[in-house]
Motif scaffolding. Structure first.
Motif, PDB file in Angstrom:
ATOM      1  N   ALA A 115       7.220  -4.435  23.979  1.00 35.10           N
ATOM      2  CA  ALA A 115       7.429  -3.120  23.480  1.00 35.10           C
ATOM      3  C   ALA A 115       8.109  -3.474  22.179  1.00 35.10           C
ATOM      4  CB  ALA A 115       7.722  -2.108  24.431  1.00 35.10           C
ATOM      5  N   GLU A 116       9.255  -4.257  22.274  1.00 36.03           N
ATOM      6  CA  GLU A 116      10.186  -4.522  21.289  1.00 36.03           C
ATOM      7  C   GLU A 116       9.550  -5.325  20.156  1.00 36.03           C
ATOM      8  OE1 GLU A 116      14.614  -6.232  20.097  1.00 36.03           O
ATOM      9  OE2 GLU A 116      14.185  -5.419  22.002  1.00 36.03           O
ATOM     10  N   PHE A 117       8.795  -6.495  20.651  1.00 35.76           N
ATOM     11  CA  PHE A 117       8.143  -7.380  19.772  1.00 35.76           C
ATOM     12  C   PHE A 117       6.964  -6.441  18.979  1.00 35.76           C
ATOM     13  CE2 PHE A 117       4.573 -10.395  18.721  1.00 35.76           C
ATOM     14  CZ  PHE A 117       5.451 -11.193  18.039  1.00 35.76           C
ATOM     15  N   GLU A 118       6.115  -5.519  19.529  1.00 30.70           N
ATOM     16  CA  GLU A 118       5.100  -4.955  19.070  1.00 30.70           C
ATOM     17  C   GLU A 118       5.855  -3.953  17.876  1.00 30.70           C
ATOM     18  OE1 GLU A 118       2.788  -3.619  22.184  1.00 30.70           O
ATOM     19  OE2 GLU A 118       1.782  -5.500  22.630  1.00 30.70           O
ATOM     20  N   THR A 119       6.905  -3.190  18.305  1.00 28.27           N
ATOM     21  CA  THR A 119       7.527  -2.363  17.408  1.00 28.27           C
ATOM     22  C   THR A 119       7.974  -3.084  16.225  1.00 28.27           C
ATOM     23  OG1 THR A 119       7.990  -0.888  19.171  1.00 28.27           O
ATOM     24  CG2 THR A 119       9.080  -0.760  17.195  1.00 28.27           C
ATOM     25  N   LEU A 120       8.527  -4.388  16.048  1.00 29.62           N
ATOM     26  CA  LEU A 120       9.130  -4.894  15.066  1.00 29.62           C
ATOM     27  C   LEU A 120       7.927  -5.562  14.337  1.00 29.62           C
ATOM     28  CD1 LEU A 120      11.879  -7.187  16.697  1.00 29.62           C
ATOM     29  CD2 LEU A 120      12.170  -5.395  15.108  1.00 29.62           C
ATOM     30  N   SER A 121       6.880  -5.928  14.958  1.00 28.33           N
ATOM     31  CA  SER A 121       5.639  -6.492  14.185  1.00 28.33           C
ATOM     32  C   SER A 121       5.100  -5.349  13.546  1.00 28.33           C
ATOM     33  CB  SER A 121       4.429  -7.036  15.169  1.00 28.33           C
ATOM     34  OG  SER A 121       3.414  -7.553  14.499  1.00 28.33           O
ATOM     35  N   ALA A 122       4.729  -3.964  13.936  1.00 28.70           N
ATOM     36  CA  ALA A 122       4.404  -3.254  13.201  1.00 28.70           C
ATOM     37  C   ALA A 122       5.290  -2.500  11.959  1.00 28.70           C
ATOM     38  CB  ALA A 122       4.063  -1.940  14.073  1.00 28.70           C
ATOM     39  N   THR A 123       6.588  -2.789  12.145  1.00 27.10           N
ATOM     40  CA  THR A 123       7.528  -2.170  11.309  1.00 27.10           C
ATOM     41  C   THR A 123       7.241  -3.466  10.106  1.00 27.10           C
ATOM     42  OG1 THR A 123       8.985  -1.288  12.759  1.00 27.10           O
ATOM     43  CG2 THR A 123       9.836  -2.118  10.753  1.00 27.10           C
ATOM     44  N   LEU A 124       7.042  -4.612  10.304  1.00 26.42           N
ATOM     45  CA  LEU A 124       6.942  -5.782   9.303  1.00 26.42           C
ATOM     46  C   LEU A 124       5.667  -5.443   8.522  1.00 26.42           C
ATOM     47  CD1 LEU A 124       8.043  -8.233   7.929  1.00 26.42           C
ATOM     48  CD2 LEU A 124       6.983  -9.410   9.629  1.00 26.42           C
ATOM     49  N   ARG A 125       4.644  -5.135   9.250  1.00 23.46           N
ATOM     50  CA  ARG A 125       3.327  -4.925   8.752  1.00 23.46           C
ATOM     51  C   ARG A 125       3.387  -3.638   7.784  1.00 23.46           C
ATOM     52  NH1 ARG A 125       1.453  -5.748  13.733  1.00 23.46           N
ATOM     53  NH2 ARG A 125       0.892  -3.455  14.139  1.00 23.46           N
ATOM     54  N   MET A 126       4.098  -2.463   8.195  1.00 23.52           N
ATOM     55  CA  MET A 126       4.172  -1.395   7.361  1.00 23.52           C
ATOM     56  C   MET A 126       5.103  -1.623   6.114  1.00 23.52           C
ATOM     57  SD  MET A 126       5.212   2.737   8.538  1.00 23.52           S
ATOM     58  CE  MET A 126       6.173   1.755   9.910  1.00 23.52           C
ATOM     59  N   THR A 127       6.066  -2.370   6.246  1.00 23.75           N
ATOM     60  CA  THR A 127       6.897  -2.715   5.016  1.00 23.75           C
ATOM     61  C   THR A 127       6.415  -3.502   4.250  1.00 23.75           C
ATOM     62  OG1 THR A 127       8.739  -2.619   6.557  1.00 23.75           O
ATOM     63  CG2 THR A 127       9.247  -4.003   4.586  1.00 23.75           C
ATOM     64  N   SER A 128       5.304  -4.581   4.424  1.00 22.45           N
ATOM     65  CA  SER A 128       4.723  -5.411   3.567  1.00 22.45           C
ATOM     66  C   SER A 128       3.624  -4.503   3.070  1.00 22.45           C
ATOM     67  CB  SER A 128       4.135  -6.393   4.414  1.00 22.45           C
ATOM     68  OG  SER A 128       5.044  -7.446   5.038  1.00 22.45           O
ATOM     69  N   ARG A 129       3.099  -3.610   3.614  1.00 17.72           N
ATOM     70  CA  ARG A 129       2.301  -2.727   2.988  1.00 17.72           C
ATOM     71  C   ARG A 129       2.732  -1.800   1.837  1.00 17.72           C
ATOM     72  NH1 ARG A 129      -0.597  -0.320   7.912  1.00 17.72           N
ATOM     73  NH2 ARG A 129      -0.757  -2.391   9.040  1.00 17.72           N
ATOM     74  N   ALA A 130       3.927  -1.241   2.294  1.00 20.64           N
ATOM     75  CA  ALA A 130       4.933  -0.584   1.338  1.00 20.64           C
ATOM     76  C   ALA A 130       5.092  -1.260  -0.087  1.00 20.64           C
ATOM     77  CB  ALA A 130       5.833   0.029   1.935  1.00 20.64           C
ATOM     78  N   THR A 131       5.580  -2.356   0.358  1.00 18.78           N
ATOM     79  CA  THR A 131       6.179  -3.225  -0.858  1.00 18.78           C
ATOM     80  C   THR A 131       4.734  -3.654  -1.779  1.00 18.78           C
ATOM     81  OG1 THR A 131       7.528  -4.311   0.427  1.00 18.78           O
ATOM     82  CG2 THR A 131       6.916  -5.609  -1.564  1.00 18.78           C
ATOM     83  N   ASP A 132       3.518  -3.799  -1.020  1.00 19.92           N
ATOM     84  CA  ASP A 132       2.316  -4.445  -1.927  1.00 19.92           C
ATOM     85  C   ASP A 132       1.827  -3.184  -2.958  1.00 19.92           C
ATOM     86  OD1 ASP A 132       2.564  -6.840  -0.947  1.00 19.92           O
ATOM     87  OD2 ASP A 132       0.677  -6.469   0.566  1.00 19.92           O
ATOM     88  N   ALA A 133       2.056  -1.799  -1.993  1.00 21.15           N
ATOM     89  CA  ALA A 133       1.603  -0.694  -2.827  1.00 21.15           C
ATOM     90  C   ALA A 133       2.801  -0.159  -3.973  1.00 21.15           C
ATOM     91  CB  ALA A 133       1.607   0.521  -1.686  1.00 21.15           C
ATOM     92  N   ALA A 134       3.914  -0.587  -3.808  1.00 22.00           N
ATOM     93  CA  ALA A 134       4.766  -0.344  -4.646  1.00 22.00           C
ATOM     94  C   ALA A 134       4.805  -1.113  -5.920  1.00 22.00           C
ATOM     95  CB  ALA A 134       6.315  -0.253  -4.361  1.00 22.00           C
ATOM     96  N   ALA A 135       4.497  -2.472  -5.839  1.00 21.98           N
ATOM     97  CA  ALA A 135       4.474  -3.557  -6.904  1.00 21.98           C
ATOM     98  C   ALA A 135       3.309  -2.956  -7.908  1.00 21.98           C
ATOM     99  CB  ALA A 135       4.126  -4.691  -6.219  1.00 21.98           C
ATOM    100  N   PRO A 136       3.651  -3.238  -9.134  1.00 22.81           N
ATOM    101  CA  PRO A 136       2.627  -3.056 -10.199  1.00 22.81           C
ATOM    102  C   PRO A 136       1.400  -4.003 -10.282  1.00 22.81           C
ATOM    103  CG  PRO A 136       4.579  -4.019 -11.103  1.00 22.81           C
ATOM    104  CD  PRO A 136       4.934  -3.889  -9.668  1.00 22.81           C
ATOM    105  N   ALA A 137       0.426  -3.569 -10.561  1.00 21.30           N
ATOM    106  CA  ALA A 137      -0.696  -4.483 -10.759  1.00 21.30           C
ATOM    107  C   ALA A 137      -0.466  -5.833 -11.477  1.00 21.30           C
ATOM    108  CB  ALA A 137      -2.038  -3.740 -11.531  1.00 21.30           C
ATOM    109  N   ASP A 138      -1.287  -6.829 -11.301  1.00 18.90           N
ATOM    110  CA  ASP A 138      -1.269  -7.980 -11.987  1.00 18.90           C
ATOM    111  C   ASP A 138      -1.139  -8.045 -13.357  1.00 18.90           C
ATOM    112  OD1 ASP A 138      -0.463  -9.362  -9.508  1.00 18.90           O
ATOM    113  OD2 ASP A 138      -2.552 -10.085  -9.516  1.00 18.90           O
ATOM    114  N   ASP A 139      -2.011  -7.022 -13.853  1.00 17.10           N
ATOM    115  CA  ASP A 139      -2.328  -6.989 -15.304  1.00 17.10           C
ATOM    116  C   ASP A 139      -1.125  -6.256 -15.990  1.00 17.10           C
ATOM    117  OD1 ASP A 139      -2.909  -4.428 -14.463  1.00 17.10           O
ATOM    118  OD2 ASP A 139      -4.682  -4.438 -15.342  1.00 17.10           O
ATOM    119  N   TYR A 140      -0.287  -5.791 -15.469  1.00 21.57           N
ATOM    120  CA  TYR A 140       0.927  -4.887 -15.848  1.00 21.57           C
ATOM    121  C   TYR A 140       1.772  -5.877 -16.615  1.00 21.57           C
ATOM    122  CZ  TYR A 140       5.069  -2.336 -16.115  1.00 21.57           C
ATOM    123  OH  TYR A 140       6.515  -1.646 -16.763  1.00 21.57           O
TER     124      TYR A 140
END
Length: 65
Positions: free
Chosen positions: A39-64
Motif C-alpha cells: 500500500a505504501e509503495f502504491e501510494t508513493l508511486s501514484a504520488t510520483l505519477r501525479m506530480t509528474s503530470r502536474a509538472t508537465d501541465a505547468a510547463a510552457p509549450a516547447d514553442d514558447y
C-alpha cells in the motif's frame, strides 16, 4: 524473512528508476507478503505519477521558448 524497513528503503530507488515491481520477482514477492508495504509503495508511486503530470501541465509549450 520479510523486513519492512529494508524493503521501504528501496522504494525511492525503484520509483525513480521506473522499475515496475511486478517485473522484479524478489520485490514483487516481498510486496505481496506485506499489504502494508504494498500500500505504501502504491501510494508513493501514484504520488510520483501525479506530480509528474502536474509538472508537465505547468510547463510552457516547447514553442514558447
Amino acid at each position: 524473512m520479510h523486513n519492512c524497513r529494508e524493503i521501504k528503503e528501496r522504494f525511492t530507488e525503484l520509483l525513480l528508476d521506473g522499475v515496475d515491481f511486478r517485473s522484479d520477482e524478489a520485490i514483487s514477492a516481498e510486496l505481496n507478503r506485506c499489504p502494508e508495504c504494498r500500500a505504501e509503495f502504491e501510494t508513493l508511486s501514484a504520488t510520483l505519477r501525479m506530480t509528474s503530470r502536474a509538472t508537465d501541465a505547468a510547463a510552457p509549450a516547447d514553442d514558447y521558448w
